[in-house]
Enzyme design. Structure first.
Site, PDB file in Angstrom:
ATOM      1  N   LYS A   1       4.647 -10.151   8.986  1.00  0.00           N
ATOM      2  CA  LYS A   1       4.127  -9.059   9.826  1.00  0.00           C
ATOM      3  C   LYS A   1       2.596  -9.113   9.839  1.00  0.00           C
ATOM      4  CE  LYS A   1       3.276  -4.892  11.465  1.00  0.00           C
ATOM      5  NZ  LYS A   1       2.576  -4.082  10.516  1.00  0.00           N
TER       6      LYS A   1
ATOM      7  N   SER B   1       6.361  -0.570  10.174  1.00  0.00           N
ATOM      8  CA  SER B   1       5.011  -0.438   9.643  1.00  0.00           C
ATOM      9  C   SER B   1       4.834   0.976   9.131  1.00  0.00           C
ATOM     10  CB  SER B   1       3.982  -0.713  10.743  1.00  0.00           C
ATOM     11  OG  SER B   1       2.708  -0.238  10.351  1.00  0.00           O
TER      12      SER B   1
ATOM     13  N   GLN C   1      -3.105 -12.288   7.227  1.00  0.00           N
ATOM     14  CA  GLN C   1      -3.246 -11.957   5.802  1.00  0.00           C
ATOM     15  C   GLN C   1      -2.515 -12.991   4.935  1.00  0.00           C
ATOM     16  OE1 GLN C   1      -2.859  -7.845   4.104  1.00  0.00           O
ATOM     17  NE2 GLN C   1      -0.798  -8.550   3.589  1.00  0.00           N
TER      18      GLN C   1
ATOM     19  N   GLY D   1       4.769 -10.352   3.729  1.00  0.00           N
ATOM     20  CA  GLY D   1       5.463 -10.360   5.013  1.00  0.00           C
ATOM     21  C   GLY D   1       4.662 -11.095   6.080  1.00  0.00           C
TER      22      GLY D   1
ATOM     23  N   HIS E   1       8.945   1.095   3.519  1.00  0.00           N
ATOM     24  CA  HIS E   1      10.026   1.052   4.506  1.00  0.00           C
ATOM     25  C   HIS E   1      10.857  -0.195   4.232  1.00  0.00           C
ATOM     26  CE1 HIS E   1       7.514  -1.972   6.337  1.00  0.00           C
ATOM     27  NE2 HIS E   1       6.537  -1.101   6.523  1.00  0.00           N
TER      28      HIS E   1
ATOM     29  N   HIS F   1       9.149  -3.578   3.351  1.00  0.00           N
ATOM     30  CA  HIS F   1       8.732  -3.712   1.947  1.00  0.00           C
ATOM     31  C   HIS F   1       9.952  -3.947   1.050  1.00  0.00           C
ATOM     32  CE1 HIS F   1       5.511  -0.791   3.475  1.00  0.00           C
ATOM     33  NE2 HIS F   1       4.797  -1.841   3.112  1.00  0.00           N
TER      34      HIS F   1
ATOM     35  N   MET G   1       0.835  -1.204   0.000  1.00  0.00           N
ATOM     36  CA  MET G   1       0.000   0.000   0.000  1.00  0.00           C
ATOM     37  C   MET G   1       0.868   1.250   0.000  1.00  0.00           C
ATOM     38  SD  MET G   1      -3.407  -0.923   2.136  1.00  0.00           S
ATOM     39  CE  MET G   1      -2.742  -0.719   3.769  1.00  0.00           C
ATOM     40  N   GLY G   2       2.166   1.095  -0.287  1.00  0.00           N
ATOM     41  CA  GLY G   2       3.048   2.253  -0.366  1.00  0.00           C
ATOM     42  C   GLY G   2       3.520   2.731   0.995  1.00  0.00           C
ATOM     43  N   ALA G   3       4.047   3.971   1.034  1.00  0.00           N
ATOM     44  CA  ALA G   3       4.734   4.502   2.224  1.00  0.00           C
ATOM     45  C   ALA G   3       5.796   3.477   2.637  1.00  0.00           C
ATOM     46  CB  ALA G   3       3.767   4.801   3.364  1.00  0.00           C
TER      47      ALA G   3
HETATM   48  P1  AMP Z   1       1.391  -2.977   3.433  1.00  0.00           P
HETATM   49  O1  AMP Z   1       1.983  -1.902   2.588  1.00  0.00           O
HETATM   50  O2  AMP Z   1       1.369  -2.639   4.884  1.00  0.00           O
HETATM   51  O3  AMP Z   1       0.100  -3.507   2.905  1.00  0.00           O
HETATM   52  O4  AMP Z   1       2.409  -4.196   3.349  1.00  0.00           O
HETATM   53  C1  AMP Z   1       2.785  -4.743   2.107  1.00  0.00           C
HETATM   54  C2  AMP Z   1       3.543  -6.009   2.328  1.00  0.00           C
HETATM   55  O5  AMP Z   1       4.701  -5.749   3.096  1.00  0.00           O
HETATM   56  C3  AMP Z   1       2.730  -7.057   3.096  1.00  0.00           C
HETATM   57  O6  AMP Z   1       3.015  -8.344   2.568  1.00  0.00           O
HETATM   58  C4  AMP Z   1       3.265  -6.904   4.488  1.00  0.00           C
HETATM   59  O7  AMP Z   1       3.136  -8.077   5.268  1.00  0.00           O
HETATM   60  C5  AMP Z   1       4.720  -6.603   4.219  1.00  0.00           C
HETATM   61  N1  AMP Z   1       5.328  -5.931   5.377  1.00  0.00           N
HETATM   62  C6  AMP Z   1       4.870  -4.832   6.024  1.00  0.00           C
HETATM   63  N2  AMP Z   1       5.652  -4.541   7.071  1.00  0.00           N
HETATM   64  C7  AMP Z   1       6.620  -5.492   7.110  1.00  0.00           C
HETATM   65  C8  AMP Z   1       7.723  -5.762   7.969  1.00  0.00           C
HETATM   66  N3  AMP Z   1       8.007  -4.998   9.022  1.00  0.00           N
HETATM   67  N4  AMP Z   1       8.498  -6.839   7.683  1.00  0.00           N
HETATM   68  C9  AMP Z   1       8.218  -7.631   6.628  1.00  0.00           C
HETATM   69  N5  AMP Z   1       7.201  -7.425   5.783  1.00  0.00           N
HETATM   70  C10 AMP Z   1       6.413  -6.380   6.016  1.00  0.00           C
END
Ligand code: AMP
Length: 278
Positions: free
Chosen positions: A150, A186, A154, A148, A35, A38, A31-33
């Site tokens: 995390k 996050s 999901q 992830g 770190h 990702h 979903m961007g932003a």
């Molecule tokens: P999101 O942008 O939060 O939807 O996350 C996108 C992907 O990155 C998802 O598969 C998350 O599980 C993964 N992700 C987010 N935070 C972390 C993290 N700290 N370590 C590993 N994977 C992550």
């Protein structure tokens, strides 16, 4: 500059020459932003496949009416820079209209896995997640897709939809990337004030505490009650702290069984989640 596709036809046009040459493709939905969590997924995807496609889509379907969809951080220019540096070949950033055109009606229901824990506190969340991930996988038809741990529930939901809908993709789940003090990275950590950021480390520390108690023979139920108290004493408002079967997510109360410890808790206006293997 990182090539960017904004619609399904643009995505397929970009993928076509790679597929013609027989090059493998890995997908990294986000979903961007972005770190380091990702970017680790992108780096690992690049080791596994010749081409990496990252997606950025803040999916309205997975946010509840009182959740942070409007406030969710959006920083696409910086994200593009980070993705290019991490070895990403293409960004797929569909518009809301490209993803959910007028009249869109079909949703993917992941079943019981989608209604416990996060699903119980965020009704409809996993319906939104399953729908968007199924669409992304079918739009890109990658060889592999990287997620992830995390977002542990999901990851289970995605494995389930791929299996039950026969989507021909290999799902890879990678360990949570953490800050030096243990807080899981996050995009939502950006909401934390400096004081809240210091308190936030209590979340992973509580998970570690509870696991240590269980491993040293303590009753699981008691360890969970004490964990919840510790979170509340630090200023968290916990939604849940549960010791669950790592596949079904049903509660586990016997230390001899494999289990995952999962939690979600609010600190001020920020809702954080974390999980660890027991
Ligand atoms: P999101 O942008 O939060 O939807 O996350 C996108 C992907 O990155 C998802 O598969 C998350 O599980 C993964 N992700 C987010 N935070 C972390 C993290 N700290 N370590 C590993 N994977 C992550």
């Amino acid at each position: 500059m990182l090539p960017t596709a904004l619609s399904v036809p643009e995505l397929r046009t970009a993928l076509f020459p790679w597929r013609e040459k027989g090059e493998s493709v890995a997908l990294v939905p986000t979903m961007g932003a972005l770190h380091k969590g990702h970017l680790t997924l992108v780096a690992e995807a690049k080791k596994a496949a010749k081409r990496v496609v990252a997606t950025i889509f803040v999916n309205p379907l997975q946010f509840g009416p009182k959740e942070d969809f409007a406030a969710y951080p959006r920083q696409i220019d910086n994200d593009k820079k980070l993705l290019a540096e991490a070895g990403c070949d293409l960004l797929y950033a569909p518009t809301a209209n490209a993803m959910y055109p007028q009249g869109f009606a079909v949703k993917v229901d992941p079943g019981p896995l989608g209604t416990v824990l996060e699903g119980a506190f965020r009704p409809g969340h996993f319906l939104g997640v399953a729908t968007v991930v199924a669409k992304l996988l079918l739009q890109a038809l990658p060889d592999a897709a990287f997620f992830g741990q995390k977002d542990y529930q999901q990851l289970l939901v995605i494995n389930r939809i791929v299996r039950d809908l026969d989507i021909p993709v290999h799902i890879v789940g990678l360990p949570t990337v953490r800050e030096a003090d243990g807080l899981a990275l996050s995009s939502r950590n950006a909401y934390l004030s400096p004081e809240e950021r210091k308190v936030a480390v209590t979340l992973p520390n509580t998970l570690k505490d509870v696991i240590a108690k269980i491993k040293s023979g303590g009753a699981i139920e008691q360890a969970l009650v004490e964990g919840l108290k510790k979170l509340e004493a630090a200023g968290f408002k916990p939604d849940y702290l549960e010791c669950a079967d790592p596949n079904s997510l049903q509660p586990v109360r016997e230390a001899s069984k494999p289990a995952r410890l999962l939690t979600a808790a609010r600190l001020g206006k920020t809702r954080l989640i974390d999980n660890m293997a027991v």
